[in-house]
Design a protein around this motif. Structure first.
Motif, PDB file in Angstrom:
ATOM      1  N   UNK A 221       8.858 -36.640   6.087  1.00 20.41           N
ATOM      2  CA  UNK A 221      10.193 -36.627   5.749  1.00 20.41           C
ATOM      3  C   UNK A 221      10.856 -37.774   5.226  1.00 20.41           C
ATOM      4  N   UNK A 222      11.043 -37.684   3.749  1.00 23.55           N
ATOM      5  CA  UNK A 222      10.991 -39.046   3.021  1.00 23.55           C
ATOM      6  C   UNK A 222      12.714 -39.387   2.754  1.00 23.55           C
ATOM      7  N   UNK A 223      13.217 -39.710   3.788  1.00 19.84           N
ATOM      8  CA  UNK A 223      14.679 -40.185   3.719  1.00 19.84           C
ATOM      9  C   UNK A 223      15.188 -41.508   4.612  1.00 19.84           C
ATOM     10  N   UNK A 224      16.081 -42.019   4.087  1.00 18.11           N
ATOM     11  CA  UNK A 224      16.526 -43.035   4.854  1.00 18.11           C
ATOM     12  C   UNK A 224      17.003 -43.084   6.228  1.00 18.11           C
TER      13      UNK A 224
ATOM     14  N   UNK B 294      30.915 -40.152 -24.486  1.00 16.04           N
ATOM     15  CA  UNK B 294      30.516 -38.658 -24.193  1.00 16.04           C
ATOM     16  C   UNK B 294      30.555 -38.414 -22.845  1.00 16.04           C
ATOM     17  N   UNK B 295      30.951 -37.462 -22.292  1.00 15.03           N
ATOM     18  CA  UNK B 295      31.195 -37.166 -20.894  1.00 15.03           C
ATOM     19  C   UNK B 295      30.215 -36.148 -20.561  1.00 15.03           C
ATOM     20  N   UNK B 296      29.382 -36.232 -19.533  1.00 16.77           N
ATOM     21  CA  UNK B 296      28.462 -35.140 -19.033  1.00 16.77           C
ATOM     22  C   UNK B 296      28.748 -34.773 -17.730  1.00 16.77           C
ATOM     23  N   UNK B 297      29.156 -33.274 -17.807  1.00 17.73           N
ATOM     24  CA  UNK B 297      29.605 -32.870 -16.320  1.00 17.73           C
ATOM     25  C   UNK B 297      28.423 -32.666 -15.032  1.00 17.73           C
ATOM     26  N   UNK B 298      28.268 -32.975 -14.272  1.00 19.74           N
ATOM     27  CA  UNK B 298      27.285 -33.010 -13.330  1.00 19.74           C
ATOM     28  C   UNK B 298      27.896 -32.213 -11.810  1.00 19.74           C
ATOM     29  N   UNK B 299      26.820 -31.574 -11.303  1.00 22.22           N
ATOM     30  CA  UNK B 299      26.994 -30.918  -9.962  1.00 22.22           C
ATOM     31  C   UNK B 299      26.024 -31.429  -8.976  1.00 22.22           C
ATOM     32  N   UNK B 300      26.306 -31.253  -7.678  1.00 20.10           N
ATOM     33  CA  UNK B 300      25.387 -31.741  -6.443  1.00 20.10           C
ATOM     34  C   UNK B 300      25.189 -30.553  -5.632  1.00 20.10           C
ATOM     35  N   UNK B 301      23.966 -30.138  -5.218  1.00 19.34           N
ATOM     36  CA  UNK B 301      23.969 -29.193  -4.140  1.00 19.34           C
ATOM     37  C   UNK B 301      23.250 -30.043  -2.970  1.00 19.34           C
ATOM     38  N   UNK B 302      23.899 -30.029  -1.841  1.00 21.58           N
ATOM     39  CA  UNK B 302      23.075 -30.682  -0.704  1.00 21.58           C
ATOM     40  C   UNK B 302      23.307 -29.972   0.502  1.00 21.58           C
ATOM     41  N   UNK B 303      22.617 -30.095   1.700  1.00 19.72           N
ATOM     42  CA  UNK B 303      22.887 -29.440   2.941  1.00 19.72           C
ATOM     43  C   UNK B 303      24.245 -29.954   3.658  1.00 19.72           C
ATOM     44  N   UNK B 304      24.686 -28.979   4.363  1.00 22.09           N
ATOM     45  CA  UNK B 304      26.126 -29.188   5.263  1.00 22.09           C
ATOM     46  C   UNK B 304      25.642 -29.956   6.439  1.00 22.09           C
ATOM     47  N   UNK B 305      25.019 -31.121   6.619  1.00 25.83           N
ATOM     48  CA  UNK B 305      24.602 -31.795   7.403  1.00 25.83           C
ATOM     49  C   UNK B 305      24.497 -33.217   7.295  1.00 25.83           C
TER      50      UNK B 305
ATOM     51  N   UNK C 231      21.853 -35.194   6.756  1.00 23.95           N
ATOM     52  CA  UNK C 231      21.061 -35.420   5.731  1.00 23.95           C
ATOM     53  C   UNK C 231      21.822 -35.187   4.492  1.00 23.95           C
ATOM     54  N   UNK C 232      22.498 -34.101   4.330  1.00 25.37           N
ATOM     55  CA  UNK C 232      23.202 -33.708   3.048  1.00 25.37           C
ATOM     56  C   UNK C 232      24.090 -34.915   2.541  1.00 25.37           C
ATOM     57  N   UNK C 233      24.964 -35.415   3.782  1.00 29.82           N
ATOM     58  CA  UNK C 233      25.863 -36.384   3.564  1.00 29.82           C
ATOM     59  C   UNK C 233      25.302 -37.593   3.095  1.00 29.82           C
TER      60      UNK C 233
END
Length: 416
Positions: free
Chosen positions: A142-145, A181-192, A194-196
């Motif tokens: 599980x490669x997260x900090x 030039x502005x580029x619009x970005x969205x993020x999808x993460x889990x509601x827990x 880890x996602x935070x």
């Protein structure tokens, strides 16, 4: 001093506990070669465990990751083993359930010297106290900090947060983001939790990258199978780039449903969000899908991947290739290096393995840049590489390993 006589059964139990190295894993028994032996170690074998999902929601990745470890140990055994001993892999199925994970860890702990690969952040958190109490050296897949902060737990690859940061900086540059030039970005993460943390990393990358505007940040739960709400949020906001801090299950749903709604942004995910099993069901929908991976792919032509391919063909010739094998091979390589170093110190106890891991330098023959495990609490590398999806869902590199200033500055600032 003992205050009452020991029965014969009690004496036998005490001797057995001593021979197994006790709960702390410090060991008391010595082999015929003078090497101190901890739990799972005899004159002939070193037993290590893989605690993973083999029949639950991420079984595809769990099986492939374990195969990488097993193939590495099989290669080592065919070459004579470590410290004159065969390395045995004890596989434990968690079904990706923290309660089952706890049961499996408790069953495995007395019988194994270390955890060669542990899959599942929630499961790791469920047994963190056990791992600390048992002095159990544990390699995390599980490669997260989050896992870096856990006692006795090591992450030998760049975490997903680094992959996501590098992926966003690359995608923004590719899209021409700049002061003009502005580029619009969205993020999808889990509601827990880890996602935070993923969200924190992505927001840091966005602030550090000129021309990036974050327009949507929908979340999901593991129970979600319909991603209409998330897709509509991204589409209505005009997100041109969508960063996926998800698992393969969500990748399949989000990419598939986005196509149904006629929404075709550039998708960029971490390595943990893609499995080769998605290649066929998402065929034709992946022209603008990229993976930011902290380690190489099975399509690479370097000595490390060549060795992995040869070992897999010898150990499991009928196995379907999946890039999670590479992660398992990397962890297996670290295990082999740590056990070899511990053997040289004549200390195959858990304490001996942990000592061997301090500042352990490991080379992977081109699969990823060489690492130093350091103190076990630090990110070992800020490098990743961008990959597209090729035949049979296997990743194909589109560039070299690189590290962004945003990834390094996020690491320096985290926890402050």
């Amino acid at each position: 001093m003992l205050k009452k006589p020991l029965t014969a059964v009690a004496v036998l139990s005490l001797l057995t506990l001593t021979a197994c190295g006790g709960g702390s894993g410090s060991g008391g028994a010595k082999g015929a070669d003078g090497v101190a032996m901890g739990p799972g170690v005899t004159d002939d074998e070193i037993s290590v465990t893989v605690i993973s999902d083999f029949s639950g929601p991420i079984a595809q990745g769990g099986i492939a990751g374990s195969l990488g470890v097993e193939a590495k140990m099989d290669q080592i055994n065919r070459e004579g083993g470590i410290c004159g001993r065969k390395v045995v892999v004890d596989k434990r199925d968690t079904k990706y359930d923290p309660q089952i994970t706890t049961q499996q860890y408790r069953a495995a702990a007395p019988k194994n010297l270390m955890v060669a690969q542990f899959v599942g952040t929630a499961g790791l958190n469920a047994v963190r106290a056990n791992i600390e109490r048992d002095d159990m050296p544990t390699l995390s897949a599980s490669l997260n900090t989050q896992t870096l902060a856990l006692p006795n737990v090591y992450v030998a690859m760049p975490p997903f947060e680094v992959e996501l940061i590098n992926g966003l900086t690359w995608a923004a540059e590719k899209a021409g983001a700049s002061a003009g030039k502005t580029v619009k970005v969205g993020f999808v993460t889990s509601a827990d939790e880890t996602g935070k943390i993923y969200l924190d990393a992505l927001e840091h990358a966005a602030k550090a990258t000129e021309g990036v505007e974050v327009v949507a940040k929908p979340t999901y739960t593991n129970a979600d199978t319909d991603f209409t709400a998330q897709i509509n949020s991204l589409k209505d906001a005009g997100a041109e780039i969508v960063m996926l801090g998800v698992t393969p299950a969500q990748t399949a749903g989000i990419v598939g449903q986005s196509a149904q709604f006629g929404y075709k942004p550039t998708f960029v995910s971490s390595s943990g969000a893609w499995s080769s099993s998605l290649g066929k069901p998402l065929e034709g929908l992946l022209d603008d899908f990229y993976v930011s991976g902290g380690y190489g792919t099975l399509n690479d032509d370097n000595p490390g991947i060549q060795a992995l391919t040869k070992a897999r063909e010898a150990y499991a010739p009928d196995a379907k290739p999946d890039n999670f094998e590479v992660g398992g091979w990397i962890n297996g390589t670290v295990v082999a290096a740590a056990l070899t170093k511990a053997c040289e110190a004549k200390d195959l106890t858990r304490a001996g393995v942990k000592k061997a891991m301090v500042d352990l330098e490991v080379s992977f023959d081109g699969i990823l840049p060489a690492i130093n495990l350091g103190d076990g609490d630090s990110i070992v590398s800020h490098q990743s590489r961008i990959n597209k999806i090729g035949k049979n869902g296997v990743q194909v590199p589109v560039g070299d390993f690189f590290e962004s200033d945003a990834a390094k500055s996020w690491d320096e600032s985290r926890g402050k």
